[in-house]
Design a protein around this motif. Structure first.
Motif, short mmCIF file in Angstrom:
data_model
loop_
_atom_site.label_atom_id
_atom_site.label_comp_id
_atom_site.label_asym_id
_atom_site.label_seq_id
_atom_site.Cartn_x
_atom_site.Cartn_y
_atom_site.Cartn_z
N PRO A 1 31.76 -26.32 -51.68
CA PRO A 1 30.64 -27.04 -51.03
C PRO A 1 30.26 -26.35 -49.72
N GLY A 2 28.98 -26.38 -49.37
CA GLY A 2 28.54 -25.80 -48.10
C GLY A 2 29.30 -26.43 -46.95
N LEU A 3 29.74 -25.59 -46.02
CA LEU A 3 30.56 -26.10 -44.92
C LEU A 3 29.69 -26.80 -43.88
N VAL A 4 30.30 -27.74 -43.19
CA VAL A 4 29.62 -28.50 -42.14
C VAL A 4 30.40 -28.29 -40.85
N ASP A 5 29.73 -27.81 -39.83
CA ASP A 5 30.41 -27.56 -38.55
C ASP A 5 29.85 -28.51 -37.51
N THR A 6 30.66 -29.50 -37.15
CA THR A 6 30.19 -30.53 -36.22
C THR A 6 30.47 -30.17 -34.77
N HIS A 7 30.88 -28.92 -34.53
CA HIS A 7 31.18 -28.54 -33.14
C HIS A 7 30.69 -27.12 -32.86
N VAL A 8 29.41 -27.01 -32.50
CA VAL A 8 28.80 -25.71 -32.21
C VAL A 8 27.98 -25.84 -30.93
N HIS A 9 28.06 -24.82 -30.10
CA HIS A 9 27.24 -24.78 -28.88
C HIS A 9 26.09 -23.81 -29.11
N ILE A 10 24.93 -24.37 -29.43
CA ILE A 10 23.77 -23.53 -29.74
C ILE A 10 23.02 -23.15 -28.45
N ASN A 11 23.11 -24.00 -27.43
CA ASN A 11 22.58 -23.67 -26.08
C ASN A 11 21.07 -23.55 -25.97
N GLN A 12 20.35 -24.02 -26.97
CA GLN A 12 18.89 -23.94 -26.95
C GLN A 12 18.30 -25.35 -26.97
N PRO A 13 17.29 -25.67 -26.19
CA PRO A 13 16.58 -24.78 -25.27
C PRO A 13 17.33 -24.58 -23.95
N GLY A 14 16.90 -23.57 -23.21
CA GLY A 14 17.36 -23.43 -21.83
C GLY A 14 18.34 -22.32 -21.60
#
Ligand SMILES: [Zn+2]
Length: 451
Positions: free
Chosen positions: A53-66
């Protein structure tokens, strides 16, 4: 027309079975025998590769916007697709504005439009003074809230003290959504820092001593007490110390609604092997010793830790202080979204775990946390056709050019890992295949399907 993906190892909640994944209009129609595939279906034989199954990552720092120069939707979601992830949930603290109001959530939605190669969501923040924004954020669609019991490293997202937290908890309990807690208290860290003022800050042992187990343990005990009193869904992010497991086990046995995550870096690296000056390995709480790592693995096996999520948290390379090698000056955070699955698979081979556990730890459990458990997280009829073609026999060396996130620096570079993500499908479309990406981003914001 239906598509049929044939594999000798389809990873379903009931077991790993030979068969076909039937997909139509972006949904899984069935997991069936090869002989049951409709004659007019378009067939893709995945051979020996497994279907996860496609993985789900509930802890990511995408940092957008800004702070898109740190990471961003475009680069983070491409790295995700290359790593077998089909949904990311963004942390609310490093973006500008921080995701602590509905207006900030709307700004994030605007900024993500047309940028995401996989699906995404955003946690709301619970900070010192936004208690009145909790229920509006819940109504606007966040899957839960994140708070820090200690200074989070950036000024705009404030830590929350016990009194402020107790003012927010009735709203969080009312929302029915989880509260994700960075569980370290400042007391033991401040005490350690006084002792370490003149220590050698190029030494990893100094950094480790500055973030003692006790800081995590005290914070987790406080949160268990508050969970008992206010009855909200408590989620402990990035558990690093195994010393807290007894308390967590007892609290869960008592019936408190608590879930726990840990991260690939705590399961793969250990303090004894981190070289002095190797600031790419700095994160908080810190990577601890080898015996602690073994205990975290046992807790995963026993079900005392529910899930593995990445805490992918990049920054511009110059902020990692690699020239000085000083752990006190380096930004904390480990980047590794695109290699987390092979890292965990490689460790699982050594430790006697397999694809069933990976599907649970990295897909169904985080999907449930994010409230998308009835749409994602398992290869089951009726769910979105999100899946990974996963070659468990191949190996590869981690090289900067294939990390896909914005800054190609990671403590995993140079490692040889077992298993390769061949392709990642989002709602039946290949968003990543053999090193290449779909012609345009197909991701969208995921919405809560259940509480
Ligand atoms: Zn984090």
């Amino acid at each position: 027309m239906a598509q049929a993906f044939l594999s000798k190892r389809v990873v379903t909640p009931q077991g790993v079975v030979p068969g076909a994944l039937l997909v139509e209009a972006g949904k899984i129609v069935a997991v069936c025998r090869e002989s049951e595939v409709p004659r007019d279906a378009e067939v893709l034989d995945c051979g020996e590769a497994a279907l996860l199954p496609g993985l789900v990552d509930t802890h990511v720092h995408i940092n957008q916007p800004g702070r898109t120069e740190w990471e961003g939707f475009h680069t983070a979601t491409r790295a995700a697709a290359a790593g077998g992830y089909t949904t990311l949930v963004d942390m609310p603290l490093n973006c500008l504005p921080e995701t602590t109001t509905v207006a900030a959530l709307e700004a994030k939605r605007e900024s993500a439009r047309g940028e995401a190669w996989v699906d995404w969501m955003s946690w709301g923040g619970a900070v010192a003074d936004n208690q009145k924004h909790i229920l509006p954020l819940a109504a606007a669609g966040v899957p839960g809230f994140k708070c820090f019991l200690i200074y989070p490293g950036c000024d705009g997202f404030t830590m929350i003290d016990q009194q402020q937290l107790e003012a927010a908890l009735p709203y969080i309990a009312e929302s029915g959504l989880p509260l994700l807690v960075h569980a370290e208290l400042a007391g033991p860290i401040d005490e350690a820092m006084l002792r370490l003022r003149d220590a050698d800050w190029r030494s990893y042992a100094t950094y480790l001593a500055s973030r003692p187990d006790e800081a995590e343990l005290q914070a987790i005990r406080l949160m268990i007490r508050l969970c008992r009193e206010y009855r909200f869904r408590l989620h402990i992010v990035h558990l690093s110390t195994a010393l807290a497991l007894d308390d967590l086990r007892a609290a869960r046995a008592e019936g408190l609604p608590i879930t726990v995550e840990t991260c690939p870096h705590y399961l793969h690296f250990c303090a004894e092997e981190i070289a002095d000056g190797a600031t790419l390995s700095k994160c908080a709480p810190p990577i601890r010793g080898g015996a602690n790592r073994d205990a975290l693995w046992r807790a995963l096996g026993d079900g005392d830790i529910d899930m593995i999520v990445t805490d992918h948290s990049p920054c511009p390379p110059e902020m990692k202080g690699m020239e000085t090698g000083r752990f006190d000056l380096a930004w904390g955070g480990i980047a590794g979204l695109s290699v987390a699955l092979p890292v965990i698979y490689t460790e699982c081979l050594r430790r006697g775990f397999g694809l069933m556990e990976i599907a649970r730890w990295m897909s169904s459990a985080p999907a449930a946390l994010a409230g998308i458990g009835s749409k994602a997280g398992a290869l089951v009829a009726g769910r979105d056709a999100n899946f990974v073609i996963f070659d468990t026999e191949a190996s590869f060396e981690v090289v900067p050019g294939k990390l896909h996130f914005r800054h190609a620096v990671s403590p995993y570079v140079g490692e040889t890992l077992r298993s390769v993500v061949k392709a990642t499908y989002l709602r039946g479309e290949a968003v990543y295949r053999d090193g290449g990406f779909a012609s345009s981003p197909l991701g969208c914001e995921a919405t809560l399907s259940s509480l």
